[in-house]
Scaffold this motif. Structure first.
Motif, PDB file in Angstrom:
ATOM      1  N   ALA A 101       0.831  -1.207   0.000  1.00  0.00           N
ATOM      2  CA  ALA A 101       0.000   0.000   0.000  1.00  0.00           C
ATOM      3  C   ALA A 101       0.861   1.251   0.000  1.00  0.00           C
ATOM      4  N   ALA A 102       1.925   1.253   0.800  1.00  0.00           N
ATOM      5  CA  ALA A 102       2.819   2.415   0.847  1.00  0.00           C
ATOM      6  C   ALA A 102       3.524   2.603  -0.498  1.00  0.00           C
ATOM      7  N   GLN A 154       2.471   1.594  -3.432  1.00  0.00           N
ATOM      8  CA  GLN A 154       1.489   2.001  -4.433  1.00  0.00           C
ATOM      9  C   GLN A 154       1.103   3.477  -4.256  1.00  0.00           C
ATOM     10  N   LEU A 155       1.008   3.923  -3.017  1.00  0.00           N
ATOM     11  CA  LEU A 155       0.699   5.330  -2.759  1.00  0.00           C
ATOM     12  C   LEU A 155       1.790   6.241  -3.315  1.00  0.00           C
ATOM     13  N   LEU A 156       3.042   5.898  -3.058  1.00  0.00           N
ATOM     14  CA  LEU A 156       4.145   6.694  -3.588  1.00  0.00           C
ATOM     15  C   LEU A 156       4.150   6.679  -5.113  1.00  0.00           C
ATOM     16  N   ARG A 186       1.509   6.239  -7.030  1.00  0.00           N
ATOM     17  CA  ARG A 186       0.354   7.008  -7.483  1.00  0.00           C
ATOM     18  C   ARG A 186       0.628   8.506  -7.405  1.00  0.00           C
ATOM     19  N   ILE A 187       1.324   8.951  -6.362  1.00  0.00           N
ATOM     20  CA  ILE A 187       1.681  10.364  -6.244  1.00  0.00           C
ATOM     21  C   ILE A 187       2.563  10.779  -7.422  1.00  0.00           C
TER      22      ILE A 187
END
Length: 66
Positions: A40-41, A43-45, A47-48
């Protein structure tokens, strides 16, 4: 109804501090919470850095720990 004969009891999330007190210890379903958090971390980075990229789905398969 008797556990072990008529039904099986499973523990969830591989919670060893709690399950080590049980006798006999039931099989456990490990949801791999740490791996889910790491993905999740990441993927978040990603996505940003890539806000216009197509939607991405990620899955982590749970396992049974005897």
């Amino acid at each position: 109804i008797q556990p072990g004969r008529d039904l099986m009891i499973l523990s969830c999330n591989n919670d060893r501090p709690i399950n080590r007190l049980l006798h006999p210890r039931p099989p456990e379903v490990d949801l791999h919470s740490r791996e889910i958090g790491e993905r999740a971390a990441e993927q978040l980075l990603w996505r940003i850095a890539n806000p216009d990229a197509p939607f991405v789905t990620s899955a982590v398969r749970p396992t049974i720990v005897p």
